[in-house]
Design an enzyme around this catalytic site. Sequence first.
Site, PDB file in Angstrom:
ATOM      1  N   ASN A   1      -9.653  -0.064  -1.806  1.00  0.00           N
ATOM      2  CA  ASN A   1      -8.212   0.060  -1.606  1.00  0.00           C
ATOM      3  C   ASN A   1      -7.539  -0.611  -2.799  1.00  0.00           C
ATOM      4  O   ASN A   1      -7.600  -1.831  -2.949  1.00  0.00           O
ATOM      5  CB  ASN A   1      -7.817  -0.621  -0.294  1.00  0.00           C
ATOM      6  CG  ASN A   1      -6.330  -0.533   0.002  1.00  0.00           C
ATOM      7  OD1 ASN A   1      -5.522  -0.268  -0.887  1.00  0.00           O
ATOM      8  ND2 ASN A   1      -5.957  -0.767   1.244  1.00  0.00           N
TER       9      ASN A   1
ATOM     10  N   CYS B   1       0.788  -1.232   0.000  1.00  0.00           N
ATOM     11  CA  CYS B   1       0.000   0.000   0.000  1.00  0.00           C
ATOM     12  C   CYS B   1       0.823   1.287   0.000  1.00  0.00           C
ATOM     13  O   CYS B   1       0.314   2.339  -0.362  1.00  0.00           O
ATOM     14  CB  CYS B   1      -0.949  -0.003   1.193  1.00  0.00           C
ATOM     15  SG  CYS B   1      -2.330  -1.157   1.010  1.00  0.00           S
TER      16      CYS B   1
END
Length: 378
Positions: free
Chosen positions: A331, A159
């Site tokens: 996400n 991420c």
Amino acid sequence: MSTTRRLPTPGKATVLALGKAFPSQLIPQDCLVEGFFRDTNCADSAMKEKLARLCKTTTVKTRYTVMSKEILDKYPELAREGSATISQRLTIANQAVTEMAKEASLACFKQWGRSAEDITHVVYVSSSEIRLPGGDLFLASELGLRNDVNRVMLYFLGCYGGVTGLRIAKDIAENNPGSRVLLTTSETTILGFRPPNKSRPYDLVGAALFGDGAAAAIIGADPISVESPFMELSYAVQQFLPGTQNVIDGRLTEEGINFKLGRDLPQKIDDNIEAFCKKLMEKADNLEDFNDLFWAVHPGGPAILNRLETTLKLKGEKLDCSRRALMDFGNVSSNTIIYVMEYMRDELMNKEKSEEWGLALAFGPGITFEGILLRSLN
């Protein structure tokens, strides 16, 4: 709407254009549960109810995915527990990430207004492919970049990879006068798609939260007249938290990639975020109040955003761009910070008086913090 623009600082890297791209499969969150359990031939009602609860708490409304009925018809073993399918997954993922990265880059070029031949460097970010040569070379060929373009690959950062890419692009742009850096990020969840299993509770979190897509940005210092810089990358910091390397744990196996996520992740970020932000803020004059900044935060999930908002006592609207990106795309790992920055650019352009300084933040395996002090030119 602001009518005066701030001048870029000579020699500092600026963001000159952004682009994004997605696969064709759009999944509304309220349709995900039925589709996922049908595709994986799972009849466990308790797990189905758990996924339905998770889907509501993620705040995600829509996502895009490479996975399709056609892929499952061709590779039914992807939906079978215990099947050795890493070869099949990579066959799908390697091609998909390049296609999405190309589309995002072309959108970026269109906004930039210059030729692909003016790109001097490529920074290619992905946690979704493995091959030699890598996607950076395939992308350069597909885009018609010069064969002496300088390429950097950043693999399996998770991420925080998008902010790492921005940091690397900033260093390249500022140390190579006249350079123009194409940053691309491209991700798919194909490597982690598998049937639900009670022994892997995080799989359901992933199914409820993650999406697929690509993003691109062009970074350069000292913009010329045809370019339209809108944000400056002023100062960048990366930091890891010692002893936390098992909090986010990802392992590549014959069945794909397995993730384990510690429940203490939001708390670990919470404990360290204030000092990290202040370290970035020190590089700007008279910057002390967190609410004087604009915020572009990677939305790993709503819990992290909520904690950050509470800990730093941010006003309610400060994380709106992050929440909006999470709602619209889920996400999407390294890509998501670019989506947040695009929303932030539009927001700052439409303000009567916009904040000059802001922070881009992302968190990932390590636990690693990536941060950039941003300066708005709008």
